[in-house]
Design a protein around this motif. Structure first.
Motif, PDB file in Angstrom:
ATOM      1  N   ALA A  91       6.554 -38.828  28.223  1.00  0.00           N
ATOM      2  CA  ALA A  91       6.200 -37.212  28.264  1.00  0.00           C
ATOM      3  C   ALA A  91       8.167 -37.155  28.107  1.00  0.00           C
ATOM      4  CB  ALA A  91       6.762 -35.932  29.191  1.00  0.00           C
ATOM      5  N   TRP A  92       8.958 -38.831  29.104  1.00  0.00           N
ATOM      6  CA  TRP A  92      10.264 -38.391  28.336  1.00  0.00           C
ATOM      7  C   TRP A  92      10.344 -38.928  26.806  1.00  0.00           C
ATOM      8  CZ3 TRP A  92      12.939 -41.740  33.068  1.00  0.00           C
ATOM      9  CH2 TRP A  92      13.205 -40.874  34.491  1.00  0.00           C
ATOM     10  N   LEU A  93       9.682 -39.194  26.264  1.00  0.00           N
ATOM     11  CA  LEU A  93       9.355 -39.667  24.889  1.00  0.00           C
ATOM     12  C   LEU A  93       9.971 -39.054  23.906  1.00  0.00           C
ATOM     13  CD1 LEU A  93       7.091 -42.744  24.236  1.00  0.00           C
ATOM     14  CD2 LEU A  93       9.604 -43.041  24.699  1.00  0.00           C
ATOM     15  N   ALA A  94       9.613 -37.205  24.381  1.00  0.00           N
ATOM     16  CA  ALA A  94       9.901 -36.393  23.634  1.00  0.00           C
ATOM     17  C   ALA A  94      11.373 -35.724  24.421  1.00  0.00           C
ATOM     18  CB  ALA A  94       8.976 -35.879  24.476  1.00  0.00           C
ATOM     19  N   LEU A  95      11.698 -36.239  25.056  1.00  0.00           N
ATOM     20  CA  LEU A  95      13.339 -35.686  25.450  1.00  0.00           C
ATOM     21  C   LEU A  95      14.300 -36.097  24.463  1.00  0.00           C
ATOM     22  CD1 LEU A  95      13.582 -36.291  29.337  1.00  0.00           C
ATOM     23  CD2 LEU A  95      13.249 -34.663  27.999  1.00  0.00           C
ATOM     24  N   PRO A  96      15.531 -35.518  23.382  1.00  0.00           N
ATOM     25  CA  PRO A  96      16.702 -36.011  23.239  1.00  0.00           C
ATOM     26  C   PRO A  96      16.918 -36.990  23.962  1.00  0.00           C
ATOM     27  CG  PRO A  96      16.704 -33.722  23.750  1.00  0.00           C
ATOM     28  CD  PRO A  96      15.713 -34.297  24.242  1.00  0.00           C
ATOM     29  N   PHE A  97      18.012 -38.236  22.953  1.00  0.00           N
ATOM     30  CA  PHE A  97      18.264 -39.051  23.581  1.00  0.00           C
ATOM     31  C   PHE A  97      19.136 -39.568  24.031  1.00  0.00           C
ATOM     32  CE2 PHE A  97      20.703 -43.008  23.082  1.00  0.00           C
ATOM     33  CZ  PHE A  97      19.776 -43.855  23.322  1.00  0.00           C
ATOM     34  N   ASP A  98      19.956 -38.136  24.392  1.00  0.00           N
ATOM     35  CA  ASP A  98      21.184 -37.752  25.415  1.00  0.00           C
ATOM     36  C   ASP A  98      20.281 -37.762  26.739  1.00  0.00           C
ATOM     37  OD1 ASP A  98      22.070 -37.820  23.056  1.00  0.00           O
ATOM     38  OD2 ASP A  98      24.412 -36.738  24.519  1.00  0.00           O
ATOM     39  N   ALA A  99      18.841 -37.234  26.410  1.00  0.00           N
ATOM     40  CA  ALA A  99      19.076 -36.683  28.169  1.00  0.00           C
ATOM     41  C   ALA A  99      17.571 -37.922  28.820  1.00  0.00           C
ATOM     42  CB  ALA A  99      17.817 -35.157  27.870  1.00  0.00           C
ATOM     43  N   PHE A 100      16.896 -38.383  27.813  1.00  0.00           N
ATOM     44  CA  PHE A 100      16.214 -39.583  28.130  1.00  0.00           C
ATOM     45  C   PHE A 100      17.424 -40.373  28.847  1.00  0.00           C
ATOM     46  CE2 PHE A 100      15.439 -43.405  27.283  1.00  0.00           C
ATOM     47  CZ  PHE A 100      13.642 -44.134  27.967  1.00  0.00           C
ATOM     48  N   CYS A 101      18.401 -41.204  28.237  1.00  0.00           N
ATOM     49  CA  CYS A 101      19.872 -41.912  29.199  1.00  0.00           C
ATOM     50  C   CYS A 101      19.759 -41.165  30.054  1.00  0.00           C
ATOM     51  CB  CYS A 101      20.533 -41.761  28.411  1.00  0.00           C
ATOM     52  SG  CYS A 101      20.650 -43.153  26.612  1.00  0.00           S
ATOM     53  N   ARG A 102      19.914 -40.227  30.708  1.00  0.00           N
ATOM     54  CA  ARG A 102      20.475 -39.582  31.625  1.00  0.00           C
ATOM     55  C   ARG A 102      20.151 -39.660  32.869  1.00  0.00           C
ATOM     56  NH1 ARG A 102      25.622 -38.325  30.433  1.00  0.00           N
ATOM     57  NH2 ARG A 102      26.034 -37.235  28.111  1.00  0.00           N
ATOM     58  N   ARG A 103      18.023 -39.366  32.472  1.00  0.00           N
ATOM     59  CA  ARG A 103      17.642 -40.170  32.912  1.00  0.00           C
ATOM     60  C   ARG A 103      17.602 -41.397  33.634  1.00  0.00           C
ATOM     61  NH1 ARG A 103      12.705 -35.887  32.749  1.00  0.00           N
ATOM     62  NH2 ARG A 103      13.443 -34.039  32.387  1.00  0.00           N
ATOM     63  N   PHE A 104      17.563 -41.756  33.015  1.00  0.00           N
ATOM     64  CA  PHE A 104      17.703 -43.364  33.414  1.00  0.00           C
ATOM     65  C   PHE A 104      18.858 -44.124  34.305  1.00  0.00           C
ATOM     66  CE2 PHE A 104      13.525 -44.599  30.904  1.00  0.00           C
ATOM     67  CZ  PHE A 104      13.019 -45.276  31.905  1.00  0.00           C
ATOM     68  N   ALA A 105      20.085 -43.301  33.899  1.00  0.00           N
ATOM     69  CA  ALA A 105      21.167 -42.670  34.501  1.00  0.00           C
ATOM     70  C   ALA A 105      21.235 -42.445  36.075  1.00  0.00           C
ATOM     71  CB  ALA A 105      22.387 -42.592  33.444  1.00  0.00           C
ATOM     72  N   GLU A 106      20.697 -41.747  35.878  1.00  0.00           N
ATOM     73  CA  GLU A 106      20.252 -41.198  37.315  1.00  0.00           C
ATOM     74  C   GLU A 106      19.476 -42.696  38.446  1.00  0.00           C
ATOM     75  OE1 GLU A 106      18.215 -37.331  37.359  1.00  0.00           O
ATOM     76  OE2 GLU A 106      20.009 -36.154  36.415  1.00  0.00           O
ATOM     77  N   ILE A 107      18.404 -42.894  37.638  1.00  0.00           N
ATOM     78  CA  ILE A 107      17.871 -44.513  38.523  1.00  0.00           C
ATOM     79  C   ILE A 107      18.906 -45.047  38.563  1.00  0.00           C
ATOM     80  CG2 ILE A 107      16.006 -45.308  37.789  1.00  0.00           C
ATOM     81  CD1 ILE A 107      14.817 -43.904  36.942  1.00  0.00           C
ATOM     82  N   ASP A 108      19.887 -45.527  38.247  1.00  0.00           N
ATOM     83  CA  ASP A 108      20.442 -46.836  38.323  1.00  0.00           C
ATOM     84  C   ASP A 108      21.935 -46.290  38.405  1.00  0.00           C
ATOM     85  OD1 ASP A 108      19.022 -48.475  36.658  1.00  0.00           O
ATOM     86  OD2 ASP A 108      19.906 -48.085  34.791  1.00  0.00           O
ATOM     87  N   ALA A 109      22.220 -44.748  38.428  1.00  0.00           N
ATOM     88  CA  ALA A 109      23.374 -44.453  39.268  1.00  0.00           C
ATOM     89  C   ALA A 109      24.833 -44.344  38.208  1.00  0.00           C
ATOM     90  CB  ALA A 109      23.793 -45.070  40.632  1.00  0.00           C
ATOM     91  N   LEU A 110      24.418 -44.634  37.103  1.00  0.00           N
ATOM     92  CA  LEU A 110      25.990 -45.122  36.210  1.00  0.00           C
ATOM     93  C   LEU A 110      26.110 -43.368  36.075  1.00  0.00           C
ATOM     94  CD1 LEU A 110      24.145 -47.919  34.079  1.00  0.00           C
ATOM     95  CD2 LEU A 110      25.187 -48.014  35.966  1.00  0.00           C
ATOM     96  N   ASP A 111      28.032 -43.751  35.554  1.00  0.00           N
ATOM     97  CA  ASP A 111      28.010 -42.222  34.934  1.00  0.00           C
ATOM     98  C   ASP A 111      28.688 -42.759  33.598  1.00  0.00           C
ATOM     99  OD1 ASP A 111      28.468 -40.823  38.020  1.00  0.00           O
ATOM    100  OD2 ASP A 111      30.376 -42.533  38.233  1.00  0.00           O
ATOM    101  N   LEU A 112      27.722 -41.541  33.042  1.00  0.00           N
ATOM    102  CA  LEU A 112      27.779 -41.954  31.856  1.00  0.00           C
ATOM    103  C   LEU A 112      28.671 -40.829  30.905  1.00  0.00           C
ATOM    104  CD1 LEU A 112      23.883 -41.742  30.740  1.00  0.00           C
ATOM    105  CD2 LEU A 112      25.077 -43.671  31.227  1.00  0.00           C
ATOM    106  N   PRO A 113      28.966 -41.359  30.111  1.00  0.00           N
ATOM    107  CA  PRO A 113      30.135 -41.175  29.534  1.00  0.00           C
ATOM    108  C   PRO A 113      29.671 -39.398  28.495  1.00  0.00           C
ATOM    109  CG  PRO A 113      29.612 -42.753  27.951  1.00  0.00           C
ATOM    110  CD  PRO A 113      28.794 -42.875  28.884  1.00  0.00           C
ATOM    111  N   GLY A 114      30.591 -38.657  28.614  1.00  0.00           N
ATOM    112  CA  GLY A 114      30.485 -37.516  28.054  1.00  0.00           C
ATOM    113  C   GLY A 114      30.108 -37.542  26.549  1.00  0.00           C
ATOM    114  N   GLY A 115      30.006 -36.298  25.435  1.00  0.00           N
ATOM    115  CA  GLY A 115      29.684 -36.610  24.220  1.00  0.00           C
ATOM    116  C   GLY A 115      28.059 -37.010  24.017  1.00  0.00           C
TER     117      GLY A 115
END
Length: 373
Positions: free
Chosen positions: A278-302
């Protein structure tokens, strides 16, 4: 090739000589190291140059070295016997059955519902012992055998446990036993000296080591899980929708990989765990932020769209370079199959190796047929 042993040796030497071409994984590493030595090949797969001579040489060598004879054509099965089976499964069983000699007693290893063993028993009048770890499949398989009038017993046991070997006697069959499961079968079969064996190996990347035989170990071709995964990175029977989903997932992973490299300041691939479809149906930004939470990364805004575009572009380069690796897929699988044949030969078996169906039916279409000498 004058013999399977000669073919095995030639394949091992060829794979070792070209390991710098087929081992690097474009998905994780671009540019791949061989591009410096073969810029003409890189240009060709990118559609920017003519077919180079080295490409033609690789293809010719792999066809010659990996060639396998074919077993007799598939037997004609009573349609009632295969009712409810997927078409490809029924075709696999029909091809497998054509290669197997008649035997009074059969053991179906990792049997599932026992479709293979039940069919072979119906053809030959054999009694059947089926080993399967899933109790529900054992019950369903026993019911199917009872309804077909096939004398059978299902043994619910883990094929990787030593006690599973106690069922091995007579002639043993296994259709697409995965990784450790077919390795365990081969070791137990030779230890118990079974009369014969018909095995179509599968999933070399699931736990099984590269080489099982003494000859394979002496060849010096050490294979890790990534190497073995090459054998299975082929979508022969996948439909267009599955291919499209796979490419979307690859592009998403590549886009996020480029993003995490920039955020971390480390230009290195970082593996990503499986994720819900189901994650493939997310917008790319949301997809990346899901993985950033797993990796404990602070993604840039925008907007992260440039990484999405970069991932799609990188995918095209990856797929192009995967064409180069794909040339070496058949010889690698042939070497693995012949290694299993060598193990049986080392323990006094006469072994035939060949294909039992077309690759369109299953890409794992190679069969080992062994008889104790």
């Amino acid at each position: 090739m004058s013999s399977s042993a000669d073919q095995f040796d030639a394949l091992g030497a060829f794979l070792a000589r070209h390991a710098h071409v087929w081992r690097p994984r474009p998905f994780c590493e671009l540019p791949v190291p061989w591009e410096a030595d073969h810029p003409d090949v890189a240009a060709f797969v990118d559609g920017a140059g003519p077919e180079p001579a080295v490409w033609r040489a690789w293809e010719a060598q792999t066809r010659r070295l990996a060639a396998m004879p074919a077993f007799p054509p598939a037997v004609r099965l009573d349609p009632r016997w295969t009712r409810g089976l997927p078409g490809r499964k029924a075709m696999q069983i029909a091809g497998f059955a054509a290669a197997c000699p008649a035997a009074p007693a059969l053991v179906d290893w990792c049997a599932g519902k026992g479709h293979l063993g039940r069919t072979l028993a119906r053809l030959s009048g054999a009694t059947l012992t089926a080993l399967e770890w899933d109790a529900a499949l054992c019950r369903a398989g026993q019911a199917l055998c009872d309804a077909a009038g096939v004398p059978a017993r299902f043994v619910c046991a883990d094929a990787l446990r030593p006690e599973a070997a106690e069922v091995l006697e007579g002639f043993v069959v296994a259709l697409h036993a995965c990784g450790d499961l077919h390795a365990a079968l081969l070791r137990a079969a030779v230890a118990r000296g079974v009369a014969g064996l018909a095995l179509a190996p599968c999933c070399y990347n699931r736990g099984a080591p590269g080489a099982l035989s003494r000859a394979g170990a002496a060849a010096g071709l050490t294979l890790d899980a990534d190497d073995l995964d090459l054998v299975h990175r082929e979508q022969v029977v996948a439909g267009p929708a599955e291919r499209a989903r796979t490419h979307l997932e690859m592009a998403r992973r590549l886009g996020y990989d480029l993003l995490q490299r920039e955020v971390r300041g480390v230009d290195a691939y970082r593996s990503m765990p499986p994720f819900p479809r189901a994650w493939l149906a997310l917008p790319f930004d949301a997809f990346c932020r899901r993985f950033a939470e797993i990796d404990a990364l602070d993604l840039p805004g925008g907007d992260l769209a440039r990484f999405e575009r970069a991932g799609a572009d990188r995918l095209q380069r990856v797929l192009a370079r995967d064409r180069v690796r794909a040339i070496f897929r058949a010889p690698l699988e042939a070497w693995l199959v012949l290694d299993r044949a060598a193990l049986l030969t080392e323990h006094g078996y006469r072994v035939e190796v060949g294909t039992f169906c077309a690759r369109e039916v299953t890409p794992r279409n190679t069969l080992l047929l062994a008889e104790r000498a």
